[in-house]
Design a protein around this motif. Structure first.
Motif, PDB file in Angstrom:
ATOM      1  N   HIS A  83       0.835  -1.205   0.000  1.00  0.00           N
ATOM      2  CA  HIS A  83       0.000   0.000   0.000  1.00  0.00           C
ATOM      3  C   HIS A  83       0.870   1.254   0.000  1.00  0.00           C
ATOM      4  O   HIS A  83       0.563   2.227  -0.710  1.00  0.00           O
ATOM      5  CB  HIS A  83      -0.927   0.000   1.211  1.00  0.00           C
ATOM      6  CG  HIS A  83      -1.883   1.153   1.234  1.00  0.00           C
ATOM      7  ND1 HIS A  83      -2.815   1.379   0.244  1.00  0.00           N
ATOM      8  CD2 HIS A  83      -2.044   2.170   2.139  1.00  0.00           C
ATOM      9  CE1 HIS A  83      -3.514   2.475   0.529  1.00  0.00           C
ATOM     10  NE2 HIS A  83      -3.061   2.963   1.664  1.00  0.00           N
ATOM     11  N   LEU A 119       0.664   4.115  -2.920  1.00  0.00           N
ATOM     12  CA  LEU A 119       0.382   5.526  -2.654  1.00  0.00           C
ATOM     13  C   LEU A 119       1.432   6.438  -3.297  1.00  0.00           C
ATOM     14  O   LEU A 119       1.086   7.429  -3.939  1.00  0.00           O
ATOM     15  CB  LEU A 119       0.321   5.779  -1.150  1.00  0.00           C
ATOM     16  CG  LEU A 119      -0.874   5.184  -0.402  1.00  0.00           C
ATOM     17  CD1 LEU A 119      -0.747   5.450   1.092  1.00  0.00           C
ATOM     18  CD2 LEU A 119      -2.197   5.755  -0.925  1.00  0.00           C
ATOM     19  N   GLN A 163       1.856   6.910  -7.286  1.00  0.00           N
ATOM     20  CA  GLN A 163       0.914   7.720  -8.046  1.00  0.00           C
ATOM     21  C   GLN A 163       1.642   8.883  -8.726  1.00  0.00           C
ATOM     22  O   GLN A 163       2.650   9.386  -8.211  1.00  0.00           O
ATOM     23  CB  GLN A 163      -0.161   8.292  -7.112  1.00  0.00           C
ATOM     24  CG  GLN A 163      -1.030   7.259  -6.439  1.00  0.00           C
ATOM     25  CD  GLN A 163      -2.056   7.901  -5.525  1.00  0.00           C
ATOM     26  OE1 GLN A 163      -3.115   8.331  -5.981  1.00  0.00           O
ATOM     27  NE2 GLN A 163      -1.741   7.981  -4.233  1.00  0.00           N
ATOM     28  N   HIS A 211      -4.662  10.139  -4.094  1.00  0.00           N
ATOM     29  CA  HIS A 211      -5.745   9.194  -3.812  1.00  0.00           C
ATOM     30  C   HIS A 211      -5.495   8.488  -2.480  1.00  0.00           C
ATOM     31  O   HIS A 211      -4.388   8.014  -2.212  1.00  0.00           O
ATOM     32  CB  HIS A 211      -5.820   8.175  -4.943  1.00  0.00           C
ATOM     33  CG  HIS A 211      -6.948   7.194  -4.824  1.00  0.00           C
ATOM     34  ND1 HIS A 211      -8.248   7.576  -4.568  1.00  0.00           N
ATOM     35  CD2 HIS A 211      -6.969   5.837  -4.927  1.00  0.00           C
ATOM     36  CE1 HIS A 211      -9.015   6.503  -4.517  1.00  0.00           C
ATOM     37  NE2 HIS A 211      -8.266   5.437  -4.730  1.00  0.00           N
ATOM     38  N   HIS A 212      -6.513   8.460  -1.639  1.00  0.00           N
ATOM     39  CA  HIS A 212      -6.497   7.858  -0.294  1.00  0.00           C
ATOM     40  C   HIS A 212      -5.819   8.749   0.751  1.00  0.00           C
ATOM     41  O   HIS A 212      -5.906   8.452   1.946  1.00  0.00           O
ATOM     42  CB  HIS A 212      -5.834   6.476  -0.266  1.00  0.00           C
ATOM     43  CG  HIS A 212      -6.620   5.407  -0.968  1.00  0.00           C
ATOM     44  ND1 HIS A 212      -7.959   5.187  -0.718  1.00  0.00           N
ATOM     45  CD2 HIS A 212      -6.243   4.495  -1.901  1.00  0.00           C
ATOM     46  CE1 HIS A 212      -8.372   4.179  -1.471  1.00  0.00           C
ATOM     47  NE2 HIS A 212      -7.363   3.753  -2.212  1.00  0.00           N
ATOM     48  N   GLN A 272       1.437  11.441   7.215  1.00  0.00           N
ATOM     49  CA  GLN A 272       1.244  10.147   6.567  1.00  0.00           C
ATOM     50  C   GLN A 272       2.537   9.677   5.907  1.00  0.00           C
ATOM     51  O   GLN A 272       2.938   8.518   6.036  1.00  0.00           O
ATOM     52  CB  GLN A 272       0.133  10.244   5.526  1.00  0.00           C
ATOM     53  CG  GLN A 272      -1.243  10.586   6.104  1.00  0.00           C
ATOM     54  CD  GLN A 272      -2.313  10.572   5.034  1.00  0.00           C
ATOM     55  OE1 GLN A 272      -2.458   9.594   4.301  1.00  0.00           O
ATOM     56  NE2 GLN A 272      -3.078  11.657   4.925  1.00  0.00           N
ATOM     57  N   GLU A 294      -6.417  -3.224  -1.924  1.00  0.00           N
ATOM     58  CA  GLU A 294      -6.477  -2.619  -3.252  1.00  0.00           C
ATOM     59  C   GLU A 294      -5.130  -2.805  -3.927  1.00  0.00           C
ATOM     60  O   GLU A 294      -4.097  -2.371  -3.397  1.00  0.00           O
ATOM     61  CB  GLU A 294      -6.826  -1.133  -3.138  1.00  0.00           C
ATOM     62  CG  GLU A 294      -6.949  -0.419  -4.473  1.00  0.00           C
ATOM     63  CD  GLU A 294      -7.364   1.031  -4.289  1.00  0.00           C
ATOM     64  OE1 GLU A 294      -8.573   1.288  -4.161  1.00  0.00           O
ATOM     65  OE2 GLU A 294      -6.472   1.903  -4.253  1.00  0.00           O
ATOM     66  N   TYR A 318      -5.049  -1.341   3.702  1.00  0.00           N
ATOM     67  CA  TYR A 318      -5.228  -0.083   4.408  1.00  0.00           C
ATOM     68  C   TYR A 318      -6.591  -0.096   5.094  1.00  0.00           C
ATOM     69  O   TYR A 318      -7.402  -1.015   4.904  1.00  0.00           O
ATOM     70  CB  TYR A 318      -5.115   1.110   3.447  1.00  0.00           C
ATOM     71  CG  TYR A 318      -6.279   1.241   2.480  1.00  0.00           C
ATOM     72  CD1 TYR A 318      -7.263   2.211   2.667  1.00  0.00           C
ATOM     73  CD2 TYR A 318      -6.383   0.401   1.368  1.00  0.00           C
ATOM     74  CE1 TYR A 318      -8.329   2.327   1.776  1.00  0.00           C
ATOM     75  CE2 TYR A 318      -7.433   0.511   0.475  1.00  0.00           C
ATOM     76  CZ  TYR A 318      -8.411   1.478   0.690  1.00  0.00           C
ATOM     77  OH  TYR A 318      -9.469   1.587  -0.179  1.00  0.00           O
ATOM     78  N   PRO A 348      -9.824   2.295   5.419  1.00  0.00           N
ATOM     79  CA  PRO A 348     -10.382   3.496   4.783  1.00  0.00           C
ATOM     80  C   PRO A 348     -10.964   4.482   5.789  1.00  0.00           C
ATOM     81  O   PRO A 348     -11.392   4.122   6.884  1.00  0.00           O
ATOM     82  CB  PRO A 348     -11.468   2.933   3.865  1.00  0.00           C
ATOM     83  CG  PRO A 348     -11.780   1.584   4.386  1.00  0.00           C
ATOM     84  CD  PRO A 348     -10.547   1.075   5.047  1.00  0.00           C
ATOM     85  N   ARG A 349     -10.972   5.718   5.368  1.00  0.00           N
ATOM     86  CA  ARG A 349     -11.479   6.809   6.205  1.00  0.00           C
ATOM     87  C   ARG A 349     -12.940   6.573   6.576  1.00  0.00           C
ATOM     88  O   ARG A 349     -13.756   6.150   5.760  1.00  0.00           O
ATOM     89  CB  ARG A 349     -11.337   8.127   5.435  1.00  0.00           C
ATOM     90  CG  ARG A 349     -11.979   9.314   6.114  1.00  0.00           C
ATOM     91  CD  ARG A 349     -11.673  10.572   5.333  1.00  0.00           C
ATOM     92  NE  ARG A 349     -12.537  11.674   5.740  1.00  0.00           N
ATOM     93  CZ  ARG A 349     -12.438  12.926   5.279  1.00  0.00           C
ATOM     94  NH1 ARG A 349     -11.496  13.211   4.390  1.00  0.00           N
ATOM     95  NH2 ARG A 349     -13.258  13.868   5.684  1.00  0.00           N
ATOM     96  N   PRO A 373      -6.937   9.128   7.671  1.00  0.00           N
ATOM     97  CA  PRO A 373      -5.947   8.538   6.759  1.00  0.00           C
ATOM     98  C   PRO A 373      -4.543   8.380   7.324  1.00  0.00           C
ATOM     99  O   PRO A 373      -3.783   7.553   6.809  1.00  0.00           O
ATOM    100  CB  PRO A 373      -5.962   9.477   5.553  1.00  0.00           C
ATOM    101  CG  PRO A 373      -6.546  10.747   6.059  1.00  0.00           C
ATOM    102  CD  PRO A 373      -7.510  10.369   7.130  1.00  0.00           C
ATOM    103  N   ASN A 382      -3.665   4.759   6.523  1.00  0.00           N
ATOM    104  CA  ASN A 382      -2.670   4.551   5.473  1.00  0.00           C
ATOM    105  C   ASN A 382      -1.322   4.093   6.000  1.00  0.00           C
ATOM    106  O   ASN A 382      -0.630   3.311   5.344  1.00  0.00           O
ATOM    107  CB  ASN A 382      -2.463   5.839   4.666  1.00  0.00           C
ATOM    108  CG  ASN A 382      -3.568   6.087   3.662  1.00  0.00           C
ATOM    109  OD1 ASN A 382      -4.222   5.154   3.206  1.00  0.00           O
ATOM    110  ND2 ASN A 382      -3.784   7.342   3.315  1.00  0.00           N
TER     111      ASN A 382
END
Length: 547
Positions: free
Chosen positions: A38, A42, A45, A51-52, A69, A399, A404, A406-407, A423, A427
């Motif tokens: 994950h 992240l 990207q 995203h996320h 994060q 994913e 992770y 999710p919020r 997050p 995350n």
């Protein structure tokens, strides 16, 4: 599965039985590998995509901001490499380097121009806003600069790479498209950034550097101290010892470090006052890293600090929201309520609305902070209980091979279970807790890798998370002169890989795949040993050993 065979005249003389069993070496489980995947997803990207990462506070001023994060991801990657997969140097270096790249993006630090004006929330005597500045590290803002200096010092320690020690290697370009008089570049490197930070600490009587204007927090000042320790080892200096003496004495003198209870929320420089804590997350977060240099103190404070935040329900540890915990702590302190009684928890839940902060409309980042602390302090039962709870109540999601949480902005479910998730925790914070080990930061503090350490042992080159495989084992056994690697395609799709084991001594080396002899290689000089392998949905164990 297929392997390229190298045939030599010595092949027939070598036993086909693998001398080392991969199963005897620790292996990442699916969730640990999922967290690393994950992180990769992240930061792989395209620049500008987050995203996320989406945060509760639009201006990146809350504890779930991009910077936190990313920093926690970096520390998780560092811990995983140091403690669990030390031979996978290139794999972790590429990932770590990408995290730092994201940390230097203007979306991450551009909030400072607004924040530098100051505000009455943390400076109640403020009469007018200050003149702002865009340079995110020249003054205050340790909540960004402290993390950046540790990320780059940790990178140098783990990989013996001086990239961020070179002049100009940390350059911040302030270039809003339709604002300002043109581009401005603020040029630093790791050591010049360290100098700026500790000069401010000295100016503030060693209590620390401000996060927001006028406000010094205990947690954010832990990171540059750890960075200085790693830099001392690289530079052959001992600045950290003297700094710690002054820093700890100042914390005690100014009421920021006591014999029991939470660390104060912050120290206001102008008012020369420590403001009481409103939540326990910052204390837990600080402990996860302060334990590196102040372990005895952190352990001694544990029981008094977690009371109300961590409670026992049917023999299981549960994390309570700040408002419930504060009500719980008041009942124990003022009404002599039993901290082990369910009745106390029920009363605290009834009184909890009175303890909701009207100043902050966001919930605290409790999950990640408390789990990080529990992992560092070796609180195995509490950590296990809360991770099991996370997997049953916090909607874990997978994913592209990454795990992770999710919020979820809802605080409680109908049974008073805390289900809020932001997050930072979802995350990276929970992932850090799974990937760290007991005393993980402390062990790295006490025995950081040096250039000599890394030069003395073999390592794997040519593999990255972008190759589509998860890395479950990656260790060199010096006693048996063997490299142990376990790979698996996260998607189940076949991946044809070629990589090299560097720094092996000359001689004959045998390669086994899932226990079968596949390759015999005579190495001369410093040339690396090349391996080609196909990996799919079944784990592949690769052992390379000296004859």
């Amino acid at each position: 599965m297929s392997i390229t065979m190298t045939t030599t005249k010595t092949t027939l003389a070598i036993s086909s039985g693998c001398p080392v069993q991969a199963s005897n070496y620790p292996k990442l489980d699916a969730k640990q590998a999922g967290h690393l995947r994950h992180f990769h997803n992240l930061v792989a990207q395209p620049d500008g995509e987050w995203h996320h990462f989406g945060t509760l506070e639009a201006q990146q001023e809350w504890d779930d901001a991009y910077r936190y994060q990313l920093a926690t991801m970096a520390y998780a990657v560092g811990a995983a490499h140091y403690h669990r997969l030390p031979a996978m140097r290139n794999t972790f270096k590429v990932l770590f380097r990408r995290i730092i790249h994201k940390m230097l993006r203007r979306e991450v630090w551009g909030y400072w121009f607004t924040t530098s004006h100051g505000g009455k929330l943390l400076d109640p005597d403020l009469k007018e806003l200050r003149k702002p500045w865009a340079d995110p590290v020249i003054k205050e803002n340790i909540m960004y600069s402290g993390h950046l200096v540790l990320m780059t010092s940790l990178y140098a320690m783990l990989f013996d790479d001086d990239e961020f020690e070179k002049e100009g290697s940390l350059t911040f370009s302030w270039n809003p498209l339709f604002w300002g008089m043109g581009r401005e570049d603020f040029v630093y490197d790791n050591r010049s950034l360290q100098d700026v930070i500790f000069k401010q600490m000295e100016e503030n009587d060693w209590v620390g550097v401000c996060c927001e204007p006028n406000a010094v927090f205990v947690v954010c000042n832990q990171f540059p101290i750890i960075a200085m320790r790693y830099n001392d080892i690289r530079d052959g200096t001992n600045n950290t010892e003297e700094v710690l003496k002054k820093y700890e004495a100042s914390l005690v003198r100014k009421g920021m470090l006591n014999d029991s209870g939470l660390y104060p929320s912050f120290f206001a420089l102008k008012q020369e006052k420590a403001f009481p804590a409103r939540q326990g997350a910052h204390t837990a977060w600080a402990n996860a890293f302060m334990s590196s240099w102040n372990s005895a103190k952190v352990h001694s404070l544990y029981d008094s600090q977690v009371m109300g935040f961590l409670t026992g329900v049917d023999g299981k540890t549960r994390l309570q929201p700040s408002r419930v915990a504060n009500a719980f702590r008041r009942l124990v302190a003022e009404e002599d309520a039993d901290p082990k009684s369910m009745d106390t928890l029920h009363k605290a839940r009834q009184q909890a609305p009175q303890f909701a902060s009207p100043l902050f409309p966001f919930e605290t980042i409790s999950w990640g902070c408390f789990l990080m602390m529990l992992s560092e302090l070796g609180k195995k039962k509490q950590l296990t209980d809360l991770l099991e709870y996370a997997d049953s109540h916090l909607n874990p999601a997978w994913e592209n091979g990454g795990l992770y949480y999710p919020r979820n902005d809802q605080l409680l479910d109908h049974e008073h279970n805390m289900i809020h998730m932001e997050p930072h925790s979802g995350n990276s914070g929970i992932g850090y807790a799974r990937l760290n080990v007991a005393d993980g930061q402390k062990k790295m503090w006490e025995q950081p890798w040096t250039g000599e350490t890394l030069a003395s042992r073999p390592w794997v080159d040519g593999l990255t998370f972008g190759d589509g495989v998860d890395f479950l084992r990656g260790a060199w056994d010096e006693e048996k002169r063997a490299m142990i690697i376990t790979l698996r395609s996260w998607s189940g799709e076949r991946r044809d890989l070629s990589f090299t084991i560097q720094n092996l001594k000359g001689g004959t080396w045998v390669t086994y795949v899932n226990g079968e002899l596949k390759q015999v290689t005579d190495l001369v000089g410093s040339k690396g040993l090349e391996i080609s392998v196909s990996v799919a949905d079944v784990e592949v164990d690769i052992v390379v050993a000296a004859t």
